[in-house]
Design a protein around this motif. Sequence first.
Motif, PDB file in Angstrom:
ATOM      1  N   UNK A  40      69.192  52.365  66.647  1.00 30.88           N
ATOM      2  CA  UNK A  40      68.557  52.142  67.943  1.00 30.88           C
ATOM      3  C   UNK A  40      68.037  50.712  68.075  1.00 30.88           C
ATOM      4  N   UNK A  41      67.481  50.167  67.000  1.00 30.52           N
ATOM      5  CA  UNK A  41      66.958  48.790  67.035  1.00 30.52           C
ATOM      6  C   UNK A  41      68.079  47.783  67.262  1.00 30.52           C
ATOM      7  N   UNK A  42      69.218  47.993  66.619  1.00 29.27           N
ATOM      8  CA  UNK A  42      70.363  47.091  66.834  1.00 29.27           C
ATOM      9  C   UNK A  42      70.888  47.215  68.256  1.00 29.27           C
ATOM     10  N   UNK A  43      70.995  48.437  68.732  1.00 31.54           N
ATOM     11  CA  UNK A  43      71.471  48.652  70.104  1.00 31.54           C
ATOM     12  C   UNK A  43      70.508  47.994  71.105  1.00 31.54           C
ATOM     13  N   UNK A  44      69.217  48.069  70.847  1.00 30.63           N
ATOM     14  CA  UNK A  44      68.219  47.471  71.726  1.00 30.63           C
ATOM     15  C   UNK A  44      68.241  45.947  71.681  1.00 30.63           C
ATOM     16  N   UNK A  45      68.753  45.380  70.611  1.00 32.01           N
ATOM     17  CA  UNK A  45      68.837  43.931  70.456  1.00 32.01           C
ATOM     18  C   UNK A  45      69.963  43.323  71.297  1.00 32.01           C
ATOM     19  N   UNK A  46      70.954  44.112  71.647  1.00 33.88           N
ATOM     20  CA  UNK A  46      72.129  43.585  72.345  1.00 33.88           C
ATOM     21  C   UNK A  46      71.802  42.834  73.634  1.00 33.88           C
ATOM     22  N   UNK A  47      70.950  43.335  74.523  1.00 29.33           N
ATOM     23  CA  UNK A  47      70.657  42.566  75.748  1.00 29.33           C
ATOM     24  C   UNK A  47      69.992  41.220  75.463  1.00 29.33           C
ATOM     25  N   UNK A  48      69.127  41.167  74.470  1.00 33.00           N
ATOM     26  CA  UNK A  48      68.474  39.907  74.107  1.00 33.00           C
ATOM     27  C   UNK A  48      69.509  38.903  73.612  1.00 33.00           C
ATOM     28  N   UNK A  49      70.428  39.365  72.754  1.00 37.68           N
ATOM     29  CA  UNK A  49      71.456  38.454  72.255  1.00 37.68           C
ATOM     30  C   UNK A  49      72.417  38.039  73.365  1.00 37.68           C
ATOM     31  N   UNK A  50      72.732  38.946  74.293  1.00 37.41           N
ATOM     32  CA  UNK A  50      73.584  38.585  75.434  1.00 37.41           C
ATOM     33  C   UNK A  50      72.910  37.485  76.245  1.00 37.41           C
ATOM     34  N   UNK A  51      71.608  37.651  76.485  1.00 41.77           N
ATOM     35  CA  UNK A  51      70.864  36.635  77.229  1.00 41.77           C
ATOM     36  C   UNK A  51      70.919  35.292  76.498  1.00 41.77           C
ATOM     37  N   UNK A  52      70.731  35.318  75.183  1.00 41.04           N
ATOM     38  CA  UNK A  52      70.782  34.090  74.389  1.00 41.04           C
ATOM     39  C   UNK A  52      72.159  33.441  74.464  1.00 41.04           C
ATOM     40  N   UNK A  53      73.208  34.224  74.308  1.00 40.48           N
ATOM     41  CA  UNK A  53      74.563  33.679  74.237  1.00 40.48           C
ATOM     42  C   UNK A  53      75.121  33.248  75.587  1.00 40.48           C
ATOM     43  N   UNK A  54      74.482  33.637  76.677  1.00 43.64           N
ATOM     44  CA  UNK A  54      74.961  33.236  78.007  1.00 43.64           C
ATOM     45  C   UNK A  54      73.988  32.302  78.717  1.00 43.64           C
ATOM     46  N   UNK A  55      72.915  31.925  78.065  1.00 47.49           N
ATOM     47  CA  UNK A  55      71.886  31.078  78.687  1.00 47.49           C
ATOM     48  C   UNK A  55      72.338  29.631  78.780  1.00 47.49           C
ATOM     49  N   UNK A  56      71.728  28.925  79.716  1.00 47.52           N
ATOM     50  CA  UNK A  56      71.897  27.476  79.791  1.00 47.52           C
ATOM     51  C   UNK A  56      71.194  26.857  78.586  1.00 47.52           C
ATOM     52  N   UNK A  57      71.496  25.618  78.297  1.00 46.28           N
ATOM     53  CA  UNK A  57      71.034  24.975  77.066  1.00 46.28           C
ATOM     54  C   UNK A  57      69.521  25.040  76.867  1.00 46.28           C
ATOM     55  N   UNK A  58      68.733  24.619  77.840  1.00 44.96           N
ATOM     56  CA  UNK A  58      67.279  24.604  77.670  1.00 44.96           C
ATOM     57  C   UNK A  58      66.717  26.014  77.530  1.00 44.96           C
ATOM     58  N   UNK A  59      67.256  26.952  78.309  1.00 47.14           N
ATOM     59  CA  UNK A  59      66.811  28.344  78.206  1.00 47.14           C
ATOM     60  C   UNK A  59      67.183  28.929  76.853  1.00 47.14           C
TER      61      UNK A  59
END
Length: 166
Positions: A40-59
């Motif tokens: 469950x913890x890994x599954x819950x981490x996915x949106x955070x990592x998606x946000x990180x991997x698709x963010x603009x440089x400063x974000x």
Amino acid sequence: MALVNSGEEPDTLTTMEQLDAWYAEHEFTGRRDHDAAELDALRALRPTLRELLTAERDDAAELVNALLAEAQAVPQLRRHDGLDWHIHAVPSDAPLAHRVAVEAAMAMIDVIRSDELSRLTVCVDDRCECLVLDLSRNRSRRYCSTTCANRNAVAAYRARGRQSAG
């Protein structure tokens, strides 16, 4: 990237067997709890990592800093299990999701510093939301998989055929 993409339909990280396969494929070492909470913890981490991997440089830089601060990361060089020197930023007995988040953040440091975020994109297939890491020399990778690329090539071929027939 594979962890984030596992959340797209069909979700490929729903069972302990799938988690075991993912863990082995990506050669993680250290603590494994082998329980539903870890999955469950890994599954819950996915949106955070998606946000990180698709963010603009400063974000992305802000997200990296937040992940590292939350984990109280202290990067150190380690050598173990037949692996040569590499960086660990949290102890090997930290929870798996914690270690995955920190490793993703550490990897993004170099991507951000070298201003290479354009190599991380979303698949151009309209029916897919998977992430694409383009390591090609000419930066031409557009699809996350051969399946998406083939589906679009066939659709384009059929469209050309209809256009020439019509």
